[in-house]
Design a protein around this motif. Structure first.
Motif, PDB file in Angstrom:
ATOM      1  N   SER A  71       0.841  -1.202   0.000  1.00 24.81           N
ATOM      2  CA  SER A  71       0.000   0.000   0.000  1.00 24.81           C
ATOM      3  C   SER A  71       0.873   1.246   0.000  1.00 24.81           C
ATOM      4  N   ASN A  72       1.955   1.218   0.762  1.00 27.32           N
ATOM      5  CA  ASN A  72       2.883   2.346   0.798  1.00 27.32           C
ATOM      6  C   ASN A  72       3.494   2.587  -0.581  1.00 27.32           C
ATOM      7  N   ALA A  73       3.851   1.520  -1.269  1.00 26.62           N
ATOM      8  CA  ALA A  73       4.443   1.663  -2.609  1.00 26.62           C
ATOM      9  C   ALA A  73       3.463   2.330  -3.566  1.00 26.62           C
ATOM     10  N   VAL A  74       2.188   1.953  -3.516  1.00 23.88           N
ATOM     11  CA  VAL A  74       1.173   2.568  -4.389  1.00 23.88           C
ATOM     12  C   VAL A  74       1.058   4.052  -4.076  1.00 23.88           C
ATOM     13  N   VAL A  75       1.008   4.392  -2.793  1.00 25.94           N
ATOM     14  CA  VAL A  75       0.929   5.798  -2.378  1.00 25.94           C
ATOM     15  C   VAL A  75       2.146   6.564  -2.886  1.00 25.94           C
ATOM     16  N   GLN A  76       3.331   5.995  -2.769  1.00 32.36           N
ATOM     17  CA  GLN A  76       4.565   6.669  -3.208  1.00 32.36           C
ATOM     18  C   GLN A  76       4.605   6.847  -4.720  1.00 32.36           C
ATOM     19  N   ILE A  77       4.157   5.846  -5.460  1.00 32.48           N
ATOM     20  CA  ILE A  77       4.128   5.959  -6.929  1.00 32.48           C
ATOM     21  C   ILE A  77       3.181   7.078  -7.341  1.00 32.48           C
ATOM     22  N   LEU A  78       1.985   7.090  -6.749  1.00 30.76           N
ATOM     23  CA  LEU A  78       1.033   8.159  -7.080  1.00 30.76           C
ATOM     24  C   LEU A  78       1.609   9.520  -6.695  1.00 30.76           C
ATOM     25  N   ARG A  79       2.256   9.588  -5.554  1.00 31.87           N
ATOM     26  CA  ARG A  79       2.854  10.849  -5.093  1.00 31.87           C
ATOM     27  C   ARG A  79       3.950  11.323  -6.058  1.00 31.87           C
ATOM     28  N   MET A  80       4.770  10.387  -6.553  1.00 31.70           N
ATOM     29  CA  MET A  80       5.834  10.751  -7.505  1.00 31.70           C
ATOM     30  C   MET A  80       5.256  11.396  -8.761  1.00 31.70           C
ATOM     31  N   HIS A  81       4.079  10.932  -9.142  1.00 27.89           N
ATOM     32  CA  HIS A  81       3.431  11.457 -10.346  1.00 27.89           C
ATOM     33  C   HIS A  81       2.583  12.690 -10.048  1.00 27.89           C
ATOM     34  N   GLY A  82       2.574  13.098  -8.786  1.00 28.81           N
ATOM     35  CA  GLY A  82       1.824  14.289  -8.408  1.00 28.81           C
ATOM     36  C   GLY A  82       0.331  14.044  -8.241  1.00 28.81           C
ATOM     37  N   VAL A  83      -0.054  12.780  -8.140  1.00 30.40           N
ATOM     38  CA  VAL A  83      -1.462  12.445  -7.939  1.00 30.40           C
ATOM     39  C   VAL A  83      -1.707  12.458  -6.431  1.00 30.40           C
ATOM     40  N   ASP A  84      -2.288  13.554  -5.962  1.00 25.53           N
ATOM     41  CA  ASP A  84      -2.547  13.652  -4.526  1.00 25.53           C
ATOM     42  C   ASP A  84      -4.035  13.722  -4.212  1.00 25.53           C
ATOM     43  N   ARG A  85      -4.842  13.847  -5.245  1.00 28.00           N
ATOM     44  CA  ARG A  85      -6.296  13.877  -5.049  1.00 28.00           C
ATOM     45  C   ARG A  85      -6.880  12.579  -5.593  1.00 28.00           C
ATOM     46  N   TYR A  86      -7.152  11.665  -4.680  1.00 29.94           N
ATOM     47  CA  TYR A  86      -7.777  10.408  -5.047  1.00 29.94           C
ATOM     48  C   TYR A  86      -8.537   9.863  -3.839  1.00 29.94           C
ATOM     49  N   ALA A  87      -9.500   9.031  -4.124  1.00 25.67           N
ATOM     50  CA  ALA A  87     -10.271   8.402  -3.050  1.00 25.67           C
ATOM     51  C   ALA A  87      -9.523   7.174  -2.577  1.00 25.67           C
TER      52      ALA A  87
END
Length: 156
Positions: A71-87
């Protein structure tokens, strides 16, 4: 899933509290009509949940405090791409959600990622998409510009 709904409806119409389900590929099983209704409702609710936001993640913990490495890896990947608004939905808070989402996606593990209501995959798939550049393209389809594109421009 349709056969499950039809079976549940038959059981409820008959007034039975326990139904005997006969799947084509397995043995007959007894199931509570109330449980079958709840399962069908959960699948419908999940269908609506994954369509509510462009990006949806079912995970262990929260984006601020992931409770497993995947779960942490998914959060970090999204964060790297600047995706911070998600459900995000913490499956550790609700065992029915945890099991229901696995049935909904036909995917046995958590985390699970959805884009525009479509199942993308788990941590391994998202990591692969990140590594081969597909994630940038998929985000583009969602009208989300990957922050990695801006980082590339700045480094040149």
């Amino acid at each position: 899933m349709n056969s499950l709904i039809r079976s549940t409806a038959r059981c409820l119409r008959s007034g039975a509290t326990v139904c005997l389900l006969r799947p084509a590929d397995g043995p007959a099983r007894a199931a509570s009509a109330r449980f079958l209704c709840e399962a069908a409702d959960l699948q419908k609710d999940l269908g609506e949940l994954v369509k509510k936001d462009k990006v949806v993640v079912f995970m262990k913990g929260t984006p601020a405090q992931p409770m497993c490495g995947f779960s942490n890896a998914v959060v970090q990947i999204l964060r790297m791409h600047g995706v911070d608004r998600y459900a995000s939905y913490n499956v550790l808070e609700d065992q029915e959600l945890r099991e229901g989402v696995k049935v909904f996606s036909n995917w046995p593990t958590i985390p699970q990622v959805y884009f525009n209501g479509e199942f993308v995959g788990g941590c391994d798939i998202l990591l692969q998409m990140h590594q081969n550049g597909d994630l940038v393209e998929e985000l583009k389809k969602l009208n989300i510009r990957s922050a990695l594109l801006d980082a590339e421009k700045e480094s040149k």
